[in-house]
Design a protein around this motif. Structure first.
Motif, PDB file in Angstrom:
ATOM      1  N   GLY A 220       0.694  -1.295  -0.113  1.00  0.00           N
ATOM      2  CA  GLY A 220      -0.107  -0.082  -0.187  1.00  0.00           C
ATOM      3  C   GLY A 220       0.838   1.226   0.053  1.00  0.00           C
ATOM      4  O   GLY A 220       2.241   1.288  -0.415  1.00  0.00           O
ATOM      5  N   GLY A 221       0.423   2.406   0.304  1.00  0.00           N
ATOM      6  CA  GLY A 221       1.059   3.590   0.352  1.00  0.00           C
ATOM      7  C   GLY A 221       0.081   4.704   0.051  1.00  0.00           C
ATOM      8  O   GLY A 221      -1.202   4.478   0.348  1.00  0.00           O
ATOM      9  N   PRO A 222       0.541   6.103  -0.367  1.00  0.00           N
ATOM     10  CA  PRO A 222       1.857   6.120  -0.748  1.00  0.00           C
ATOM     11  C   PRO A 222       3.073   6.295   0.541  1.00  0.00           C
ATOM     12  O   PRO A 222       2.405   6.547   1.756  1.00  0.00           O
ATOM     13  CB  PRO A 222       1.724   7.367  -1.416  1.00  0.00           C
ATOM     14  N   CYS A 223       4.156   5.855   0.282  1.00  0.00           N
ATOM     15  CA  CYS A 223       5.035   6.239   1.160  1.00  0.00           C
ATOM     16  C   CYS A 223       6.244   7.015   0.721  1.00  0.00           C
ATOM     17  O   CYS A 223       6.819   6.605  -0.360  1.00  0.00           O
ATOM     18  CB  CYS A 223       5.722   4.603   1.468  1.00  0.00           C
ATOM     19  N   TYR A 224       6.348   8.152   1.413  1.00  0.00           N
ATOM     20  CA  TYR A 224       7.654   9.166   0.838  1.00  0.00           C
ATOM     21  C   TYR A 224       8.528   8.961   1.701  1.00  0.00           C
ATOM     22  O   TYR A 224       8.818   8.947   3.148  1.00  0.00           O
ATOM     23  CB  TYR A 224       6.935  10.572   0.971  1.00  0.00           C
ATOM     24  N   GLN A 244       3.319   1.990  -3.191  1.00  0.00           N
ATOM     25  CA  GLN A 244       3.578   3.128  -3.881  1.00  0.00           C
ATOM     26  C   GLN A 244       4.886   3.515  -3.049  1.00  0.00           C
ATOM     27  O   GLN A 244       4.357   4.342  -2.173  1.00  0.00           O
ATOM     28  CB  GLN A 244       2.539   4.285  -4.117  1.00  0.00           C
ATOM     29  N   LEU A 245       5.991   3.892  -3.648  1.00  0.00           N
ATOM     30  CA  LEU A 245       7.185   4.228  -3.058  1.00  0.00           C
ATOM     31  C   LEU A 245       7.603   5.526  -3.609  1.00  0.00           C
ATOM     32  O   LEU A 245       7.955   5.630  -5.054  1.00  0.00           O
ATOM     33  CB  LEU A 245       8.286   3.335  -2.778  1.00  0.00           C
ATOM     34  N   GLY A 333       3.244  -4.958  -9.763  1.00  0.00           N
ATOM     35  CA  GLY A 333       2.353  -4.025  -9.657  1.00  0.00           C
ATOM     36  C   GLY A 333       2.893  -2.961  -8.636  1.00  0.00           C
ATOM     37  O   GLY A 333       2.269  -1.642  -8.687  1.00  0.00           O
ATOM     38  N   VAL A 334       4.175  -3.128  -8.161  1.00  0.00           N
ATOM     39  CA  VAL A 334       4.673  -2.103  -7.282  1.00  0.00           C
ATOM     40  C   VAL A 334       4.983  -0.962  -8.018  1.00  0.00           C
ATOM     41  O   VAL A 334       5.505  -1.014  -9.143  1.00  0.00           O
ATOM     42  CB  VAL A 334       5.856  -2.562  -6.501  1.00  0.00           C
ATOM     43  N   GLU A 335       4.728   0.472  -7.799  1.00  0.00           N
ATOM     44  CA  GLU A 335       5.085   1.725  -8.454  1.00  0.00           C
ATOM     45  C   GLU A 335       6.246   2.329  -7.702  1.00  0.00           C
ATOM     46  O   GLU A 335       6.034   2.607  -6.451  1.00  0.00           O
ATOM     47  CB  GLU A 335       3.757   2.506  -8.394  1.00  0.00           C
ATOM     48  N   ILE A 336       7.076   2.658  -8.438  1.00  0.00           N
ATOM     49  CA  ILE A 336       8.419   3.565  -7.771  1.00  0.00           C
ATOM     50  C   ILE A 336       8.502   4.729  -8.682  1.00  0.00           C
ATOM     51  O   ILE A 336       8.556   4.619  -9.743  1.00  0.00           O
ATOM     52  CB  ILE A 336       9.741   2.644  -8.318  1.00  0.00           C
ATOM     53  N   SER A 337       8.770   5.720  -7.709  1.00  0.00           N
ATOM     54  CA  SER A 337       8.966   7.039  -8.356  1.00  0.00           C
ATOM     55  C   SER A 337      10.222   7.951  -7.570  1.00  0.00           C
ATOM     56  O   SER A 337      10.352   7.696  -6.250  1.00  0.00           O
ATOM     57  CB  SER A 337       7.878   8.060  -8.178  1.00  0.00           C
ATOM     58  N   ILE A 338      11.131   8.158  -8.474  1.00  0.00           N
ATOM     59  CA  ILE A 338      12.450   8.832  -7.931  1.00  0.00           C
ATOM     60  C   ILE A 338      12.544  10.237  -8.567  1.00  0.00           C
ATOM     61  O   ILE A 338      12.497  10.370  -9.945  1.00  0.00           O
ATOM     62  CB  ILE A 338      13.717   8.218  -8.143  1.00  0.00           C
ATOM     63  N   GLY A 339      12.020  11.390  -8.111  1.00  0.00           N
ATOM     64  CA  GLY A 339      11.864  12.601  -8.550  1.00  0.00           C
ATOM     65  C   GLY A 339      10.819  12.389  -9.667  1.00  0.00           C
ATOM     66  O   GLY A 339       9.646  11.940  -9.207  1.00  0.00           O
ATOM     67  N   GLN A 340      10.878  12.837 -10.825  1.00  0.00           N
ATOM     68  CA  GLN A 340       9.771  12.817 -11.719  1.00  0.00           C
ATOM     69  C   GLN A 340       9.920  11.596 -12.600  1.00  0.00           C
ATOM     70  O   GLN A 340       9.095  11.198 -13.306  1.00  0.00           O
ATOM     71  CB  GLN A 340      10.069  13.967 -12.723  1.00  0.00           C
TER      72      GLN A 340
END
Length: 370
Positions: A220-224, A244-245, A333-340
């Protein structure tokens, strides 16, 4: 005979609390004043002259001589010998020896619940059982031995929860320093430093200004997190919202942006509602028009503030040093964001780390350098 005036209730008994009355006449069962907090330098007691011979005013205590019942963490005011002041932050009371003392650590030997009401304390707090749903707790360092339920808990220092957090979507846990909990479910947790979850973290919003580590499973998440996220056993999985990370930006600034977005949405809804009434030709059209203009000005201000915050994020981002490390399994299914940059995991991975390079998210292995 001198009389001693108190700047706290000398007969206070935390085991005999009563509900208070609100300004509107209703009964407040939550704010019953469980503890009498004081700060360094605060006046605790002061000598006064008798109103009549042999008589003191109500609430004052009679003494045969001007000798303060001075206990630990108190002293005579060097600027006024008739005053007793606190030398520590904490709570004030008469101890078993009849001395006025200030204690820095507040122990609640059971639950924080309807028998205690909300707790607001300037010093350190230990709750030996649980914090029940609907309660609010604020203190400096907080240690909860039991479970935190659907409560609002805020620490000016660190927060430790041995029993874990079971928020049911309503708990808000916040600390200026680090947070450590046995597990976390359906809660919002906000930390100015690091967060460590010893077991699993499930379906929670996490804002971690430092390093965020889950030893078991994260779902789950989002985790910032500002730069680092570690998940020991499993990232993602389950039939609900995918994990969501998001790393690379200040989580506390992102939280501020989220709150501004909520305000903008509420104001936009109000503007639409008032505009609908205006179109119906109501008699109070001028009043509605003035409210719409005021709300529109506020929306413009909030949008500018939001833009400024995003610019700050872009300038302070250190994307190349960001890492998301998973020695265990990463589910599809995991969603990774680093910056944009964004990456969705399409197939299971094991013992990997995610990093930022040339405006993309890449995958490396092993998760930890040996």
């Amino acid at each position: 005979m001198p009389c001693l005036k108190h700047f706290f209730n000398p007969d206070f008994n935390h085991q005999n609390l009563k509900p208070t009355q609100k300004n509107d006449g209703s009964t407040d069962f939550y704010n019953m004043g469980y503890v009498q907090s004081v700060v360094i330098g605060q006046i605790l007691a002061q000598w006064q002259e008798e109103e009549e011979e042999g008589k003191c005013a109500n609430g004052y205590r009679h003494y045969s001589e001007k000798k303060f019942p001075k206990g630990p963490n108190t002293k005579i005011n060097p600027d006024d010998p008739d005053q007793l002041i606190a030398t520590r932050n904490g709570y004030v009371f008469y101890n078993e020896d009849g001395l006025i003392m200030v204690k820095e650590l507040l122990n609640i030997r059971g639950d924080v619940g309807l028998t205690t009401g909300n707790i607001f304390f300037i010093g350190d707090l230990v709750v030996h059982d649980s914090i029940k749903s609907g309660l609010e707790v604020k203190a400096f360092n907080i240690n909860v031995k039991g479970i935190i339920e659907q409560a609002y808990v805020k620490a000016g220092g660190f927060l430790k929860c041995d029993g874990g957090i079971k928020g049911h979507g309503q708990a808000h846990i916040e600390a200026k320093d680090s947070i450590r909990a046995n597990f976390c479910e359906n809660a919002t947790i906000v930390s100015g430093k690091n967060i460590i979850i010893d077991k699993s973290c499930m379906h929670s919003k996490v804002y971690c200004e430092g390093k965020f580590a889950v030893k078991g499973r994260l779902c789950g998440g989002p985790c910032y997190s500002n730069q680092y996220i570690y998940v020991g056993e499993q990232l993602g999985g389950g039939l609900s919202t995918p994990a969501q990370l998001i790393v690379g930006y200040s989580p506390l600034v992102l939280l501020h942006i989220d709150k501004i977005s909520e305000q903008i949405d509420k104001l936009t809804d109000l503007i639409s509602e008032l505009a609908g009434k205006l179109s119906n030709g109501v008699s109070t059209a001028l009043e509605y028009r003035e409210k719409i203009d005021k709300y529109e000005i506020k929306v413009r201000f909030l949008k500018n503030k939001k833009k400024e915050l995003w610019n700050t994020l872009e300038q302070t981002a250190k994307l190349e040093s960001c890492r998301i490390m998973v020695p265990g399994i990463v589910k599809a299914g995991v969603e990774i964001s680093i910056g944009q940059a964004f990456l969705q995991v399409n197939e299971p991975l094991e013992d990997v780390y995610f990093y930022y390079e040339n405006h993309e998210i890449k995958v490396g292995s092993p998760a930890l350098k040996k």
